[in-house]
Structure formats: C-alpha cells, structure tokens
Design an enzyme around this catalytic site. Structure first.
Site, short mmCIF file in Angstrom:
data_model
loop_
_atom_site.label_atom_id
_atom_site.label_comp_id
_atom_site.label_asym_id
_atom_site.label_seq_id
_atom_site.Cartn_x
_atom_site.Cartn_y
_atom_site.Cartn_z
CB SER A 147 -2.03 0.75 -7.84
OG SER A 147 -3.07 1.63 -8.18
CE1 TYR A 160 -0.40 4.55 -4.18
CE2 TYR A 160 -1.76 4.64 -6.15
CZ TYR A 160 -1.38 4.00 -4.99
OH TYR A 160 -1.97 2.81 -4.63
#
Length: 264
Positions: A147, A160
C-alpha cells in the site's frame, strides 16, 4: 482494454489470496485471461464460488479453497489441495489483508497483533510453503499487495502502515534470497482504490473529521494530480505484468499506484 497476450502466463499456476475481495477477484480474471491456471482462496466461500463459476463459464481452469490464512493448518491444507488438484504453484499473489486503525493512544495490543498477523505473518508463512518448490523448479513469481501506507505514514494509521512497511521489507529481503533461483518478488502499492475497503477507509477518515463521505471523497480527489482514485483493474494489470517473464530482472521493487500523489 486487453493489454496482455492470451498466452502470457501459459503453463503457470497462480494462487491468489484475498480472491473474494475486489482487487483479488480482478487479479484472478486478468491472470486467467492471460492463460494461467488459477487457484483462489479467501474467507467468503460464496464469493469464491461465484468467481470460480464465472471463470469456468469462460473456459478457464479454476480451483478454489476457502481458508483462513492466519491459521497454520488451513494454510497447509490450502497448498496441499492446490498442488493436488492443479499442480506446482509457480505464481503467488498475496492479496489478502485487513485495514483500519486509530491514533496510538487508542490502539489495543490485540488489534495491533491481529493486524500484523493477518497482513504480514500469514503472507510470509504461506509464501514459505510454496517457495521451496519454486527453488527446486528454478522459477517463480511472487507479488505482495502492500500500500502507499507502506511508503509513508499518515495520521491514525500506525498499525496498518507498520504492517504494510513490513510487507515491503519482506518483499525486498526475499527478493535477494530468491534471485539466484530465477524467482522474482515484487510489491504493488496502491493508494485509495475504488473498492469496498477503499470506500470504507474514506468513510472512516470523513467521520474522524466530522465530514460527509462525499466531502472527504472530493478532498481525496483534489489531492491526486490525476484527479481520480485507482481502479481494481489497474492494480490487477500491474500484478499481471509482474507475473509474466517480460522483465525477469525486475525484483525487490515496489510499484506505486498513487495517481501522482506519492513518488519515490
């Protein structure tokens, strides 16, 4: 628009995790259209079956197994089943993952541990199960879905981001180990993608700032030089390229899909 040959992945068996999600399912369609035999896994058996039936109706070879990849026994069962039914797993796409998070003061240890286990440990341990045979055969393609949060941190995203930075670290280290065996290991790093998970992330950010979803969505678009968020097929096409033998010396890299918002 079709950009790949129907035989670009001919002879390959590609296992895609998180295949019941938007990016995973689109990746399965792209890889299958390129001639690969496909194995699908995820937690939602109904969605896996629907996707498998769709691909089979188009004459594509597909196998699916419902599995919780955070469980060692289910990981091992998945690989045994895929190898028995389809054969040597020559391509692995680690797409399964979870999102979410809070500022540090609100984070619980159990939440952080689960985030890291699902997003990093499970991917590493699954890769460990297919890697030895890739070495034995002298060929393999591994693609990890990281990501932009694995490139830079943002507010309220530490758990995250930590998991996605770790996945990139795993990608780079394994790439060094695997290179002598003609195995490439790369990562794709999308920003916001037009998926259920992406929309949920925008909604969560909107609620944090007391905005409507529409207000936050417009704010996101204004921050992107391209003026739009990434689509699942754009991520899938990038993964499809990395599965091919078009650039066999491209390894250990992180491909950003940011609409121009993040460059490195």
């Amino acid at each position: 628009m079709a950009i790949f040959s129907e035989t670009a992945l001919d002879g390959m068996h590609v296992l895609i995790t998180g295949a019941s999600g938007d990016i995973g399912s689109q990746t399965a369609k792209i890889a299958a259209s390129m001639g690969a035999k496909i194995s699908l896994t995820g937690r939602n058996e109904e969605k896996l079956e629907q996707l498998a039936n769709e691909l089979k109706s188009n004459g594509m070879a597909v196998h699916f197994v419902k599995a919780d990849l955070s469980n060692q026994e289910e990981r091992e069962h998945l690989i045994r089943s895929c190898e028995k039914e389809v054969g040597f797993v020559s391509g692995l796409v680690n797409c399964a993952g979870i999102a979410g998070g809070e500022a540090l003061e609100e984070l619980g240890e159990e939440f952080v541990a689960n985030m890291l286990h699902v997003n990093v440990t499970s991917a590493m341990m699954l890769t460990k199960l297919v890697y030895p045979k890739m070495k034995e055969k002298g060929f393999g393609r591994i693609v990890n879905v990281s990501s932009l949060s694995g490139i830079r941190g943002t507010h309220g995203n530490s758990a995250y981001a930590a998991s996605k930075f770790a996945l990139r670290g795993f990608t780079q280290s394994l790439a060094v180990e695997a290179a002598p065996h003609r195995i490439t290991v790369n990562a794709v790093c999308p920003g916001y993608v037009d998926t259920k998970m992406g929309r949920s992330a925008i909604k969560r950010r909107a609620e944090e700032k007391g905005q409507t979803f529409e207000q936050k969505y417009e704010e996101v678009l204004k921050g992107l030089p391209s003026g739009r968020i990434t689509t699942p097929i754009e991520v899938a096409n990038t993964i499809g390229f990395l599965l091919t033998d078009a650039a066999p010396n491209l390894t250990g890299e992180s491909i950003l899909l940011s609409g121009g918002s993040v460059m490195k």
